[in-house]
Design a protein around this motif. Structure first.
Motif, mmCIF file in Angstrom:
data_model
loop_
_atom_site.group_PDB
_atom_site.id
_atom_site.type_symbol
_atom_site.label_atom_id
_atom_site.label_comp_id
_atom_site.label_asym_id
_atom_site.label_seq_id
_atom_site.Cartn_x
_atom_site.Cartn_y
_atom_site.Cartn_z
ATOM 1 N N VAL A 131 22.493 -35.160 -9.111
ATOM 2 C CA VAL A 131 21.851 -33.583 -9.084
ATOM 3 C C VAL A 131 22.711 -32.744 -8.343
ATOM 4 O O VAL A 131 22.917 -31.684 -8.337
ATOM 5 C CB VAL A 131 20.345 -33.861 -8.981
ATOM 6 C CG1 VAL A 131 19.612 -32.161 -8.604
ATOM 7 C CG2 VAL A 131 19.833 -34.532 -10.197
ATOM 8 N N MET A 132 23.022 -33.301 -7.017
ATOM 9 C CA MET A 132 23.805 -32.699 -6.220
ATOM 10 C C MET A 132 25.030 -32.330 -6.670
ATOM 11 O O MET A 132 25.582 -31.127 -6.359
ATOM 12 C CB MET A 132 23.895 -33.104 -4.820
ATOM 13 C CG MET A 132 22.399 -33.294 -4.018
ATOM 14 S SD MET A 132 22.821 -33.756 -2.321
ATOM 15 C CE MET A 132 21.973 -35.401 -2.540
ATOM 16 N N VAL A 133 25.818 -32.934 -7.285
ATOM 17 C CA VAL A 133 27.171 -32.792 -7.923
ATOM 18 C C VAL A 133 26.869 -31.887 -8.992
ATOM 19 O O VAL A 133 27.726 -30.997 -9.420
ATOM 20 C CB VAL A 133 27.601 -34.225 -8.636
ATOM 21 C CG1 VAL A 133 28.905 -34.050 -9.387
ATOM 22 C CG2 VAL A 133 27.976 -35.112 -7.415
ATOM 23 N N LEU A 134 25.845 -31.993 -9.884
ATOM 24 C CA LEU A 134 25.716 -30.924 -10.966
ATOM 25 C C LEU A 134 25.393 -29.577 -10.483
ATOM 26 O O LEU A 134 25.835 -28.682 -10.998
ATOM 27 C CB LEU A 134 24.547 -31.481 -11.976
ATOM 28 C CG LEU A 134 24.777 -32.563 -12.627
ATOM 29 C CD1 LEU A 134 23.462 -33.106 -13.572
ATOM 30 C CD2 LEU A 134 25.647 -32.301 -13.657
ATOM 31 N N THR A 135 24.388 -29.645 -9.267
ATOM 32 C CA THR A 135 24.204 -28.331 -8.545
ATOM 33 C C THR A 135 25.670 -27.520 -8.271
ATOM 34 O O THR A 135 25.637 -26.462 -8.412
ATOM 35 C CB THR A 135 23.205 -28.222 -7.399
ATOM 36 O OG1 THR A 135 22.141 -28.945 -7.817
ATOM 37 C CG2 THR A 135 23.172 -27.236 -6.680
ATOM 38 N N GLU A 136 26.493 -28.391 -7.785
ATOM 39 C CA GLU A 136 27.844 -27.776 -7.139
ATOM 40 C C GLU A 136 28.720 -27.354 -8.196
ATOM 41 O O GLU A 136 29.044 -26.210 -8.283
ATOM 42 C CB GLU A 136 28.391 -28.588 -6.031
ATOM 43 C CG GLU A 136 29.582 -27.970 -5.396
ATOM 44 C CD GLU A 136 30.278 -28.799 -4.441
ATOM 45 O OE1 GLU A 136 31.449 -28.615 -4.035
ATOM 46 O OE2 GLU A 136 29.647 -29.971 -3.939
ATOM 47 N N ALA A 137 28.615 -27.977 -9.266
ATOM 48 C CA ALA A 137 29.514 -27.799 -10.292
ATOM 49 C C ALA A 137 28.996 -26.774 -11.357
ATOM 50 O O ALA A 137 29.898 -25.868 -11.878
ATOM 51 C CB ALA A 137 29.654 -28.992 -11.334
ATOM 52 N N THR A 178 24.882 -27.526 -1.422
ATOM 53 C CA THR A 178 24.723 -29.136 -1.604
ATOM 54 C C THR A 178 25.037 -29.848 -0.050
ATOM 55 O O THR A 178 24.279 -30.699 0.042
ATOM 56 C CB THR A 178 25.836 -29.551 -2.421
ATOM 57 O OG1 THR A 178 27.171 -29.085 -1.888
ATOM 58 C CG2 THR A 178 25.810 -29.035 -3.797
ATOM 59 N N ARG A 179 25.641 -29.097 0.707
ATOM 60 C CA ARG A 179 25.510 -29.608 2.178
ATOM 61 C C ARG A 179 24.102 -29.489 2.820
ATOM 62 O O ARG A 179 23.589 -30.319 3.263
ATOM 63 C CB ARG A 179 26.324 -28.471 3.223
ATOM 64 C CG ARG A 179 26.583 -28.934 4.675
ATOM 65 C CD ARG A 179 27.359 -28.113 5.325
ATOM 66 N NE ARG A 179 27.128 -28.292 6.972
ATOM 67 C CZ ARG A 179 27.393 -27.392 7.495
ATOM 68 N NH1 ARG A 179 27.867 -26.256 7.276
ATOM 69 N NH2 ARG A 179 27.050 -27.489 8.959
#
Length: 197
Positions: A131-137, A178-179
């Motif tokens: 989910v964090m990867v999707l959020t950043e992308a 994401t951080r």
């Protein structure tokens, strides 16, 4: 927000807020308007978020608590109820443990004294990290992924999507988001929770 002569209510900052845009947000505006109708609502954006400095050098429990200390001192509050939602619950618990004489009531909602990593299964950790990867992308894309569908399920899709898109990019740039999301669930504050009465 609210009348200056009304009793204070302090809301600790949490992830993805914006002092101005939250008044139109389908998630926050009904709550804030209700609280401000009867209280002097004191709230602020956490470091790296909203109208606060986006380039905060340190994001930690210590800095979140010191930010809350600075806000209540600047507002001239001696004793007050403290509201902690999500990440703000952990910050509120720690603040109350350090300053019990200043907190008249501790109100916690949707938070945790110990981060999810302490109890998550390997599958849950993988899912949250994805989910964090999707959020950043997809942060500023046409359909940003910020978890708004789970936080505002009754909100119609188009207003929710429009709100998350504008708020996401205005509240925090993707790497900062994401951080902060990575920090948010990790620490354990169980000892502070035990000391709060």
């Amino acid at each position: 927000m609210g009348r200056e002569d009304a009793p204070p209510l302090v809301k600790a900052a949490n992830w993805l807020t914006h002092l101005e845009l939250d008044w139109e947000a389908p998630i926050w505006s009904p709550l804030y308007r209700d609280l401000a109708a009867t209280h002097r609502l004191v709230r602020y954006d956490s470091r790296g978020c909203g109208l606060s400095d986006w380039d905060a050098p340190e994001i930690s429990l210590e800095t979140f608590v010191s930010d809350l200390e600075a806000v209540v001192d600047a507002a001239g509050l001696e004793r007050f109820p403290l509201l902690g939602i999500s990440q703000g619950a952990s910050v509120s618990i720690e603040y109350a443990a350090r300053h019990p004489e200043r907190v008249s009531h501790l109100i916690l909602f949707g938070g945790y004294p110990a981060g999810w990593r302490h109890i998550a299964t390997p599958a849950e950790v993988r899912e949250r990290e994805a989910v964090m990867v999707l959020t950043e992308a997809g942060w500023a894309g046409p359909t940003p992924h910020t978890g708004a569908s789970s936080r505002a399920p009754s909100c119609p899709t188009r207003p929710r999507t429009n709100w998350t898109g504008s708020t996401s990019s205005s509240a925090r740039p993707p790497r900062r988001a994401t951080r902060c999301a990575s920090f948010r669930p990790s620490p354990s504050w169980t000892s502070a929770t035990v000391s709060v009465r």
